[in-house]
Scaffold this motif. Structure first.
Motif, PDB file in Angstrom:
ATOM      1  N   UNK A 226       0.837  -1.193   0.000  1.00 31.53           N
ATOM      2  CA  UNK A 226       0.000   0.000   0.000  1.00 31.53           C
ATOM      3  C   UNK A 226       0.873   1.245   0.000  1.00 31.53           C
ATOM      4  N   UNK A 227       0.446   2.287  -0.689  1.00 35.88           N
ATOM      5  CA  UNK A 227       1.242   3.520  -0.666  1.00 35.88           C
ATOM      6  C   UNK A 227       1.227   4.140   0.715  1.00 35.88           C
ATOM      7  N   UNK A 228       2.364   4.646   1.145  1.00 37.87           N
ATOM      8  CA  UNK A 228       2.485   5.233   2.477  1.00 37.87           C
ATOM      9  C   UNK A 228       2.117   6.698   2.467  1.00 37.87           C
ATOM     10  N   UNK A 229       1.951   7.266   3.653  1.00 44.37           N
ATOM     11  CA  UNK A 229       1.633   8.696   3.739  1.00 44.37           C
ATOM     12  C   UNK A 229       2.838   9.538   3.356  1.00 44.37           C
ATOM     13  N   UNK A 230       2.588  10.665   2.772  1.00 42.85           N
ATOM     14  CA  UNK A 230       3.658  11.580   2.399  1.00 42.85           C
ATOM     15  C   UNK A 230       3.973  12.496   3.565  1.00 42.85           C
ATOM     16  N   UNK A 231       5.223  12.831   3.754  1.00 39.82           N
ATOM     17  CA  UNK A 231       5.636  13.739   4.810  1.00 39.82           C
ATOM     18  C   UNK A 231       5.251  15.166   4.441  1.00 39.82           C
ATOM     19  N   UNK A 232       4.816  15.917   5.442  1.00 41.16           N
ATOM     20  CA  UNK A 232       4.476  17.307   5.180  1.00 41.16           C
ATOM     21  C   UNK A 232       5.687  18.214   5.370  1.00 41.16           C
ATOM     22  N   UNK A 233       6.826  17.648   5.786  1.00 41.64           N
ATOM     23  CA  UNK A 233       8.014  18.462   6.049  1.00 41.64           C
ATOM     24  C   UNK A 233       8.745  18.852   4.781  1.00 41.64           C
ATOM     25  N   UNK A 234       8.643  18.014   3.762  1.00 41.81           N
ATOM     26  CA  UNK A 234       9.425  18.284   2.565  1.00 41.81           C
ATOM     27  C   UNK A 234       8.654  17.779   1.364  1.00 41.81           C
TER      28      UNK A 234
ATOM     29  N   UNK B  30       8.486  17.067  -2.906  1.00 39.97           N
ATOM     30  CA  UNK B  30       9.448  16.754  -3.967  1.00 39.97           C
ATOM     31  C   UNK B  30       9.958  18.001  -4.687  1.00 39.97           C
ATOM     32  N   UNK B  31       9.191  19.097  -4.665  1.00 35.76           N
ATOM     33  CA  UNK B  31       9.627  20.308  -5.344  1.00 35.76           C
ATOM     34  C   UNK B  31      10.750  21.015  -4.600  1.00 35.76           C
ATOM     35  N   UNK B  32      10.999  20.653  -3.322  1.00 33.88           N
ATOM     36  CA  UNK B  32      12.045  21.324  -2.546  1.00 33.88           C
ATOM     37  C   UNK B  32      13.429  21.108  -3.150  1.00 33.88           C
ATOM     38  N   UNK B  33      13.652  19.940  -3.739  1.00 33.38           N
ATOM     39  CA  UNK B  33      14.939  19.669  -4.341  1.00 33.38           C
ATOM     40  C   UNK B  33      16.007  19.267  -3.352  1.00 33.38           C
ATOM     41  N   UNK B  34      15.668  19.069  -2.069  1.00 29.66           N
ATOM     42  CA  UNK B  34      16.655  18.683  -1.061  1.00 29.66           C
ATOM     43  C   UNK B  34      16.663  17.166  -0.897  1.00 29.66           C
ATOM     44  N   UNK B  35      17.840  16.574  -0.791  1.00 30.83           N
ATOM     45  CA  UNK B  35      17.965  15.166  -0.475  1.00 30.83           C
ATOM     46  C   UNK B  35      17.772  14.272  -1.686  1.00 30.83           C
ATOM     47  N   UNK B  36      18.164  13.010  -1.509  1.00 32.06           N
ATOM     48  CA  UNK B  36      18.120  12.063  -2.619  1.00 32.06           C
ATOM     49  C   UNK B  36      16.705  11.671  -3.019  1.00 32.06           C
ATOM     50  N   UNK B  37      15.703  11.834  -2.132  1.00 31.83           N
ATOM     51  CA  UNK B  37      14.348  11.404  -2.446  1.00 31.83           C
ATOM     52  C   UNK B  37      13.553  12.491  -3.156  1.00 31.83           C
ATOM     53  N   UNK B  38      14.176  13.631  -3.397  1.00 36.37           N
ATOM     54  CA  UNK B  38      13.446  14.722  -4.035  1.00 36.37           C
ATOM     55  C   UNK B  38      12.960  14.284  -5.409  1.00 36.37           C
ATOM     56  N   UNK B  39      11.669  14.411  -5.614  1.00 36.77           N
ATOM     57  CA  UNK B  39      11.103  14.053  -6.896  1.00 36.77           C
ATOM     58  C   UNK B  39      10.825  12.575  -7.069  1.00 36.77           C
ATOM     59  N   UNK B  40      11.218  11.739  -6.111  1.00 32.36           N
ATOM     60  CA  UNK B  40      11.029  10.297  -6.254  1.00 32.36           C
ATOM     61  C   UNK B  40       9.702   9.827  -5.717  1.00 32.36           C
TER      62      UNK B  40
ATOM     63  N   UNK C  24       9.017   9.399  -2.633  1.00 29.26           N
ATOM     64  CA  UNK C  24       9.236   8.728  -1.348  1.00 29.26           C
ATOM     65  C   UNK C  24       9.025   9.710  -0.209  1.00 29.26           C
ATOM     66  N   UNK C  25       8.411   9.258   0.906  1.00 32.54           N
ATOM     67  CA  UNK C  25       8.282  10.149   2.062  1.00 32.54           C
ATOM     68  C   UNK C  25       9.646  10.407   2.683  1.00 32.54           C
ATOM     69  N   UNK C  26       9.838  11.610   3.194  1.00 31.58           N
ATOM     70  CA  UNK C  26      11.119  11.964   3.808  1.00 31.58           C
ATOM     71  C   UNK C  26      10.885  12.570   5.180  1.00 31.58           C
ATOM     72  N   UNK C  27      11.896  12.504   6.013  1.00 33.13           N
ATOM     73  CA  UNK C  27      11.885  13.120   7.339  1.00 33.13           C
ATOM     74  C   UNK C  27      13.077  14.059   7.426  1.00 33.13           C
ATOM     75  N   UNK C  28      12.887  15.197   8.073  1.00 34.31           N
ATOM     76  CA  UNK C  28      14.023  16.099   8.208  1.00 34.31           C
ATOM     77  C   UNK C  28      15.006  15.555   9.247  1.00 34.31           C
ATOM     78  N   UNK C  29      16.197  16.093   9.263  1.00 31.87           N
ATOM     79  CA  UNK C  29      17.273  15.596  10.141  1.00 31.87           C
ATOM     80  C   UNK C  29      16.894  15.660  11.620  1.00 31.87           C
ATOM     81  N   UNK C  30      16.171  16.681  12.036  1.00 31.86           N
ATOM     82  CA  UNK C  30      15.767  16.817  13.437  1.00 31.86           C
ATOM     83  C   UNK C  30      14.862  15.671  13.873  1.00 31.86           C
TER      84      UNK C  30
END
Length: 87
Positions: free
Chosen positions: A12-20, A22-32, A34-40
């Motif tokens: 099942x598709x997972x929830x997307x993070x509201x922190x980042x 794909x348009x941000x362009x930060x990190x390897x998952x940008x545009x992929x 994939x949900x991401x979490x910030x470093x904090x």
């Protein structure tokens, strides 16, 4: 599909993070997608996991596990052909 235990079906598709997004362009998952979490958030999760693991490692080994280990060691010593078993 949710099994009612807080775990989601791996397909099942997972929830997307509201922190980042794909348009941000930060990190390897940008545009992929994939949900991401910030470093904090990653740091806080890691700290909590380490604290839980450290607390668990301070607990005594249950007697039933010690009995099981002793039983397994005795059965290894009594190999049918008289030779030690491989580890």
């Amino acid at each position: 599909m949710n099994d009612g235990k807080g775990m989601q079906d791996p397909g099942a598709p997972g929830p997307q993070s509201s922190h980042q997004s794909p348009e941000d362009g930060d990190g390897p998952a940008a545009g992929s997608g994939e949900p991401t979490l910030d470093r904090g958030v990653q740091g806080r999760i890691g700290s909590h996991l380490r604290a839980m693991y450290d607390e668990m490692m301070q607990q005594p080994i249950p007697d039933r596990f010690l009995d099981l280990l002793a039983s397994l060691e005795r059965s290894d010593a009594k190999a049918p052909d008289g030779s030690p078993t491989e580890e």
